[in-house]
Enzyme design. Sequence first.
Site, PDB file in Angstrom:
ATOM      1  N   GLN A  97       3.161   2.399  -2.831  1.00  0.00           N
ATOM      2  CA  GLN A  97       3.376   1.161  -2.082  1.00  0.00           C
ATOM      3  C   GLN A  97       3.360   1.481  -0.582  1.00  0.00           C
ATOM      4  O   GLN A  97       4.199   2.237  -0.088  1.00  0.00           O
ATOM      5  CB  GLN A  97       4.698   0.493  -2.451  1.00  0.00           C
ATOM      6  CG  GLN A  97       4.812  -0.891  -1.820  1.00  0.00           C
ATOM      7  CD  GLN A  97       6.163  -1.539  -2.018  1.00  0.00           C
ATOM      8  OE1 GLN A  97       7.173  -1.024  -1.518  1.00  0.00           O
ATOM      9  NE2 GLN A  97       6.192  -2.657  -2.724  1.00  0.00           N
ATOM     10  N   TYR A 184       9.001  -8.168   5.322  1.00  0.00           N
ATOM     11  CA  TYR A 184       8.515  -7.090   6.175  1.00  0.00           C
ATOM     12  C   TYR A 184       7.296  -7.551   6.982  1.00  0.00           C
ATOM     13  O   TYR A 184       7.036  -8.741   7.109  1.00  0.00           O
ATOM     14  CB  TYR A 184       8.277  -5.841   5.338  1.00  0.00           C
ATOM     15  CG  TYR A 184       9.539  -5.338   4.683  1.00  0.00           C
ATOM     16  CD1 TYR A 184      10.633  -4.956   5.458  1.00  0.00           C
ATOM     17  CD2 TYR A 184       9.672  -5.273   3.299  1.00  0.00           C
ATOM     18  CE1 TYR A 184      11.815  -4.521   4.875  1.00  0.00           C
ATOM     19  CE2 TYR A 184      10.855  -4.834   2.703  1.00  0.00           C
ATOM     20  CZ  TYR A 184      11.919  -4.465   3.497  1.00  0.00           C
ATOM     21  OH  TYR A 184      13.094  -4.036   2.919  1.00  0.00           O
ATOM     22  N   ARG A 232       1.567  -6.700  -2.912  1.00  0.00           N
ATOM     23  CA  ARG A 232       2.793  -7.373  -3.357  1.00  0.00           C
ATOM     24  C   ARG A 232       3.105  -8.530  -2.419  1.00  0.00           C
ATOM     25  O   ARG A 232       3.045  -8.383  -1.192  1.00  0.00           O
ATOM     26  CB  ARG A 232       3.969  -6.401  -3.388  1.00  0.00           C
ATOM     27  CG  ARG A 232       5.154  -6.975  -4.193  1.00  0.00           C
ATOM     28  CD  ARG A 232       6.293  -6.004  -4.335  1.00  0.00           C
ATOM     29  NE  ARG A 232       6.952  -6.177  -5.625  1.00  0.00           N
ATOM     30  CZ  ARG A 232       8.256  -6.037  -5.829  1.00  0.00           C
ATOM     31  NH1 ARG A 232       9.056  -5.725  -4.817  1.00  0.00           N
ATOM     32  NH2 ARG A 232       8.773  -6.196  -7.030  1.00  0.00           N
ATOM     33  N   GLY A 332      12.688  -3.790 -12.222  1.00  0.00           N
ATOM     34  CA  GLY A 332      13.190  -2.972 -11.134  1.00  0.00           C
ATOM     35  C   GLY A 332      14.500  -2.299 -11.495  1.00  0.00           C
ATOM     36  O   GLY A 332      14.514  -1.177 -12.019  1.00  0.00           O
TER      37      GLY A 332
END
Length: 376
Positions: A97, A184, A232, A332
């Site tokens: 990622q 982000y 993502r 997760g």
Amino acid sequence: MTPLFTPFDLAGTPLRNRVVMAPLTRARAPNDIADERIALYYTQRATAGLIVSEGTPISQEGQGYLFNPGIFRPEQIEGWRLTTNSVHAVGGRIVAQLWHVGRVSHPTIQADGRLPVSASSKQPMGAQAFGYDETGTAALVAPPAPRQLATDEIARIVGEFAQAAENAIEAGFDGVEIHGANGYLHEQFLNPLVNDRTDQYSADTLENRLRFTLEVIDAVVARIGAARTGIRLSPYGQLFDMPLHPAIDETYSALSQAIGERGLAFVHLMDQSGFKVGDVVVEPGAESGFQALLRTIKGNLPNTALILAGGLDRARAEQLIDAGLIDLAAFGTPFIANPDLVARLQNGWPLNSPDRTTFYGGGAKGYTDYPAYAAA
């Protein structure tokens, strides 16, 4: 065999099942380099059809948390190679990622104590980075208002994403996931209530909002190919001061259509409803909007796999796969405490409970010491 445990062809990469280990920040990397303990952690969990690594910064500027293994220095590439070799040795698949946190950082993490950078000039209220406090102790710290990136700096960051993708392939990863979610840098461009720019990357038009993310996608694809590239996204997400806005459906419908036209390997959606970071819980009120948008996005991806993460259990995951709404299901937090999660889900075995006090930082405790299931 139920659909969650059937093999899947991910753009030419064969997966043994449709269970995905979602990216999980664990802050266990000394000197920001993946080491033997990190390799063990991922290899323990490699029965997942696909592992998405923890966020791996594309540059020091893109880092918002201490002790995260990056992908921009030669020794970081070499460090990750042990993990990828180990995962592959037991038949697993893993993608990196690629991460730039933007404004969710702190001067104590940045070179020469500089301000974090962002699409925006707005401080992320209520957000926390993991840097050094006034005593020099590693701690959660409040990010300051960032420095807004100049227009001519953005091409550099696009190039850093592309270089990081190339570095990931050199390190042995099966592909990359561009981190476009969770408040982000990418979302700081996409969200018109955060993006206060006035140039061609501004939020005033749909084309401008999408420009940075599509430039990054195109640069990464040019470097490593669409079949090894995913992204993502977290529409309706509110983490790190991402307010809901009226253009969510328009933005992500258009973005997913552009992704579908480019034929990426996958889109990985995160449903943040009820998600908890520290003491902050994302309100579930946007859940209905997310579910409707999920159908639209799936329809825009004729040749691109759709992964969903967020509050899934086996029954819900299989229901969504059977309905044709998703292709793979990501888990997760359950993977933190259950290295053998796939077997536990498949056999109906009980799950270990995770110790939240060991989620971030520390050593083997709460990281590589969770036991596999053993019948009484």
